[in-house]
Scaffold this active site. Sequence first.
Site: not given
Ligand code: FRU
Length: 452
Positions: A22, A38, A81, A162
């Site tokens: 993300d 990420q 995230s 998130d």
């Molecule tokens: C979305 C997600 C988010 C989480 C992150 C972890 O792709 O699953 O919900 O915070 O990736 O990398």
Amino acid sequence: MIEEAEPRPLVHVTPPSGWLNDPVGGLVHGGRQHLFFQYVPTATEWRHTCHWGHLVGDDLVRWRHLPVALAPGDGDDGVWSGSAVVDEGGPVLFYTSVLDGQLDLGRVALARPADGELAEGAPGGESGGREPADGELVRWRKHDGGPVLLPPPDLDLAHFRDPFVWGRTGAWRMLVGAGLRDRGGAVLRYSAADLHRWRYDGVLAEAGPGSGLGDVWECPQYVDLDGGPALVVSIMNGGQLDRVIAARGRAEGDRFVPGRWQVLGYGRSAYALTTYRDRAGLLVGTAWLRDGPPGVPRRDWAGMLSLPVHLTAGADGDIHVAPHPDVDTLRTARLAEGATGVELTDGLADLEVTLAAGARLRLDTDAAPVVLAYAEDGLTVESGGEPTVVPVLRPGSELSLRVVVDRGVVEAWTGEGRWAAVRVLGLRVRAATVLGGGRLDAWALDPVQEPA
Ligand code: FRU
């Protein structure tokens, strides 16, 4: 077996090494755009030990990697995230802090620039060099007190993560993505006067059982779209990341009442779309473009970011997606004008295409072509695997298309505001041809993300 290293795209951002998912936390500071993502530096597969990678740019296409902004440690086993806001003390990053063994229920935590990071360096000055200039927000300090919000114990929560924060001093709002047992994906809302003490205000919106809209709503984004609210969520279904959906709608008390749900980013690659304002105030979206079917081992890097898109309220009631104006600035030489075909030497081009009903655009590669075929039922994008159909509002009339072709990825936007992104491992387009009626203009692009 370890695959050959895949050539990197030339205008799409990839991680310096390892894994990217993300994009998060877009913000403007000192006239520059910052965006985080990420990041798992040491593996080409997702791990729970995510970091926040950091990009800076004078615009939304000429990105430069800065050192990792946030890493596990200080009580976080993973830094997942979130989003960014700017208060009177400067930018604040809100992230999901996860603990090993308890990954589904995250905690909301925050970080601020470390001392000395706020001096605003002159844009266009040192920023072109290798060394980060002053004020580039390179070093971040996590809040000493640990997480500022834990998952509420009294909701039947299966997932919580998130944070998406907006507002102003004295009146901050936050959404958190969630999965409610037996009710599916949901977005929870909170308010605070000071960014630290959050009060739960209820559910903003939820999928509802049997809606097919997902059992977890990740990465919620709540935006003002030309005067009305719109909600964007990335939905997980049966443990699989599915797609980004969004709806314009109306606020009714503490609830958001969605109008029609639509897909943002057809093509089964776009996920975790993040929204933010650019330096001119336009509403921008950037998505993670997934690599496609899992299971292909990757050697050096995996995952890329979409080009920036501009989101507006369309007259048809939907959210319209178009390439952000910064994408236009990548154009260099014109390669074709009013033609039916163009050859590409480096697998990179920006095309403006007009297709008559029944016509198609074929992108020839060393393997199977990528085809965008315009028929009664919409624009079908075939890139190997199952085709995707992008809706067309006025079938039968000429369809205008903008297509950016890069190594490993093709992004296309219809003139009607629909967007598709397809990721094809190893893709290198050699030629683009319009078949069955239509024409194209083509430009070469500046390969701004070409690895040094
Ligand atoms: C979305 C997600 C988010 C989480 C992150 C972890 O792709 O699953 O919900 O915070 O990736 O990398």
